[in-house]
Design an enzyme around this catalytic site. Structure first.
Site, mmCIF file in Angstrom:
data_model
loop_
_atom_site.group_PDB
_atom_site.id
_atom_site.type_symbol
_atom_site.label_atom_id
_atom_site.label_comp_id
_atom_site.label_asym_id
_atom_site.label_seq_id
_atom_site.Cartn_x
_atom_site.Cartn_y
_atom_site.Cartn_z
ATOM 1 N N ARG A 64 0.348 4.209 17.636
ATOM 2 C CA ARG A 64 -0.104 5.229 16.449
ATOM 3 C C ARG A 64 0.025 6.827 16.902
ATOM 4 O O ARG A 64 0.331 7.653 16.169
ATOM 5 C CB ARG A 64 -1.649 5.149 16.016
ATOM 6 C CG ARG A 64 -2.008 3.742 15.443
ATOM 7 C CD ARG A 64 -1.288 3.590 14.184
ATOM 8 N NE ARG A 64 -1.553 2.697 13.219
ATOM 9 C CZ ARG A 64 -0.693 1.662 12.711
ATOM 10 N NH1 ARG A 64 0.713 1.505 13.282
ATOM 11 N NH2 ARG A 64 -1.272 0.510 12.008
ATOM 12 N N ASP A 68 -7.037 3.046 13.239
ATOM 13 C CA ASP A 68 -5.831 3.638 13.028
ATOM 14 C C ASP A 68 -5.877 5.063 12.328
ATOM 15 O O ASP A 68 -5.242 6.147 12.613
ATOM 16 C CB ASP A 68 -4.745 2.663 12.315
ATOM 17 C CG ASP A 68 -4.597 1.465 13.141
ATOM 18 O OD1 ASP A 68 -4.542 1.814 14.248
ATOM 19 O OD2 ASP A 68 -4.309 0.491 12.530
ATOM 20 N N SER A 128 -3.695 -8.931 7.326
ATOM 21 C CA SER A 128 -3.339 -7.621 7.643
ATOM 22 C C SER A 128 -2.689 -7.660 9.129
ATOM 23 O O SER A 128 -3.463 -7.922 9.749
ATOM 24 C CB SER A 128 -4.684 -6.627 7.580
ATOM 25 O OG SER A 128 -4.175 -5.550 8.297
ATOM 26 N N ASP A 137 0.727 -1.251 0.063
ATOM 27 C CA ASP A 137 0.130 -0.097 -0.006
ATOM 28 C C ASP A 137 0.824 1.231 -0.103
ATOM 29 O O ASP A 137 0.550 2.107 -0.719
ATOM 30 C CB ASP A 137 -0.996 -0.147 1.107
ATOM 31 C CG ASP A 137 -2.220 -0.829 1.085
ATOM 32 O OD1 ASP A 137 -2.385 -1.318 -0.113
ATOM 33 O OD2 ASP A 137 -2.608 -1.214 2.134
HETATM 34 N N1 ARG Z 1 -7.959 -3.952 16.073
HETATM 35 C C1 ARG Z 1 -6.784 -3.224 16.722
HETATM 36 C C2 ARG Z 1 -6.864 -1.907 16.728
HETATM 37 O O1 ARG Z 1 -7.693 -1.312 16.332
HETATM 38 C C3 ARG Z 1 -5.538 -3.615 15.828
HETATM 39 C C4 ARG Z 1 -5.455 -2.986 14.374
HETATM 40 C C5 ARG Z 1 -4.159 -3.430 13.685
HETATM 41 N N2 ARG Z 1 -3.654 -2.486 12.741
HETATM 42 C C6 ARG Z 1 -3.672 -2.664 11.448
HETATM 43 N N3 ARG Z 1 -3.581 -1.579 10.439
HETATM 44 N N4 ARG Z 1 -3.731 -3.819 10.707
HETATM 45 O O2 ARG Z 1 -6.341 -1.254 17.710
#
Ligand code: ARG
Length: 421
Positions: free
Chosen positions: A113, A142, A194, A32
């Site tokens: 993040r 995110d 992912s 990406d």
């Molecule tokens: N579900 C978790 C969260 O919202 C993990 C997210 C993982 N992020 C990703 N871009 N794969 O914090």
């Protein structure tokens, strides 16, 4: 769509195409963000500076990532090792707050993040960028965490999130990459999971995980040994805490990053920290995540055990609610919200006393606390023992206590159960 095919702006911090001249791209080296690097150059006629942040994700080769960014056309590349800051400023408060969202997710991504986005702001300013680009989709948490951070810390900067607006699926991205000489690594037949990871844990989403009735396929576990394949002999570890934070493992003093990494390694070997989690996302969706959190699955319960031992019944009752509020704020992307630092002040105050040692037995997927001690514990063996009387505890005082303690409950019971008339 506006004239040049750009979707109209919704939020004030989103960039109008003519505002985009030099972009700081949060670059992972994956498909990406690699496609994005080139696409931003083409689409906006902008220069792209990349930033890659090391939060302790295992097995990453930052030289390769930097080489790739330059090859695709980045004008500047920055690799930042933020592991110490991540551990000290983000994971440490999470430990003090026993932070678990939804009863199972230790928030590693949610903790990372705001730091990544803060560093993006720093490097954007330093490199003269007007816009920050990230690779989050429009369905996840995110984007909330990153954009809320940027909009809070740097109102002068703009944001673009190409994955949210471009109409490319994975096949089109691969085709775009091929067409533009962007290296695509690994097999491309099957979409990968992912993945997001850092030193506090790893998550996998997508593919069969979206089928709630499908039990985990074993290839998803890249960190934690399957419990049934873990050693037949249990391991015993001892974690020492000072003022709410782990400082030594098996008698050896370690910095927080090393301590987390060592604990993760031992716990992972013993199958600890697999969480199959249904989650309420901030944007309204329910999703399923497979988490591998070996360090958190040992350190958080050990910390909480010491709190139970050291704090009063009133503190223990009260703190659980604040812990949950802390986890929810952080999950929801409001890291910079003053309530979080207000809560931290309370967490710090309680954790001043949280010093001591916890022994944990690790065996085929379970981490069981077997010993605990603290110089500040409110546990008194002679008081607790059934055979003793005297000292601070008078057993003959108990009936008087019971009579007063149950007074209102007894009155209410009588009132509600009186017969008619
Ligand atoms: N579900 C978790 C969260 O919202 C993990 C997210 C993982 N992020 C990703 N871009 N794969 O914090």
């Amino acid at each position: 769509m506006s004239d040049q095919g750009f979707p109209p702006r919704t939020a004030s911090y989103e960039a109008d195409p003519e505002q985009v001249g030099r972009v700081l791209l949060l670059y992972s080296g994956g498909l990406d963000t690699s496609v994005m690097l080139r696409w931003i150059g083409e689409r906006y006629g902008a220069e792209v500076v990349t930033l890659t942040v090391n939060l302790g994700q295992p097995g990453e080769d930052y030289e390769v990532i930097e080489g790739k960014a330059r090859q695709i056309g980045a004008v500047e590349c920055h690799i930042v090792d933020a592991r110490e800051e991540f551990a000290r400023e983000h994971v440490a408060p999470a430990i003090k707050a026993n932070a678990l969202y939804g009863g199972g997710y230790p928030l590693f991504t949610a903790l990372g993040r705001p730091l990544i986005a803060k560093l993006a702001v720093d490097y954007a300013r330093r490199s003269g960028c007007d816009t920050i680009a990230h690779g989050c989709t429009g369905k996840g948490n995110d984007q909330v965490r990153i954009e809320a951070t940027i909009a809070t810390l740097a109102p002068e900067l703009r944001v673009i999130a190409p994955v949210r607006s471009w109409a490319m699926g994975r096949d089109e991205e691969i085709a775009y990459a091929r067409e533009h000489g962007i290296p695509v690594k690994g097999g491309v037949e099957q979409a990968p999971y992912s993945i997001d990871d850092n030193l506090w844990g790893r998550s996998s989403e997508g593919r069969w995980i979206e089928n709630l009735n499908q039990a985990p396929q074993e290839d998803v576990f890249q960190l934690v040994t399957l419990p049934r394949l873990a050693p037949d002999e249990p391991a015993r570890i001892e974690l020492e805490f000072e003022r709410g934070l782990p400082v030594a493992l098996d008698g050896q003093r370690l910095g927080l990053v090393d301590l987390i990494e060592r604990t993760a390694e031992i716990a992972a070997r013993h199958g600890i920290g697999i969480v199959d989690h249904i989650e309420d996302r901030i944007v309204g969706l329910k999703v399923r995540d497979i988490y591998e959190v070996p360090a958190a699955a040992v350190i958080l319960p050990a910390h909480q055990e010491l709190e139970k031992l050291v704090c009063t019944i009133h503190q223990n009752q009260f703190k659980a609610g604040l812990d949950r509020q802390w986890a929810y704020l952080v999950y929801a992307g409001l890291w910079w919200e003053p309530l979080r630092s207000d809560l931290d002040a309370y967490m710090d105050a309680v954790n001043e006393q949280i010093t001591g040692t916890v022994g944990v037995e690790l065996y085929k997927g379970s981490a069981r606390i077997v010993t605990r001690s603290s110089p500040n514990e409110l546990y008194d063996r002679t008081l607790a023992s059934f055979s003793q009387s005297g000292g601070l505890f008078s057993q003959t005082a108990s009936p008087g206590f019971i009579e007063l303690w149950s007074l209102q409950s007894r009155m209410a019971w009588q009132l509600r159960n009186r017969g008619p008339g």
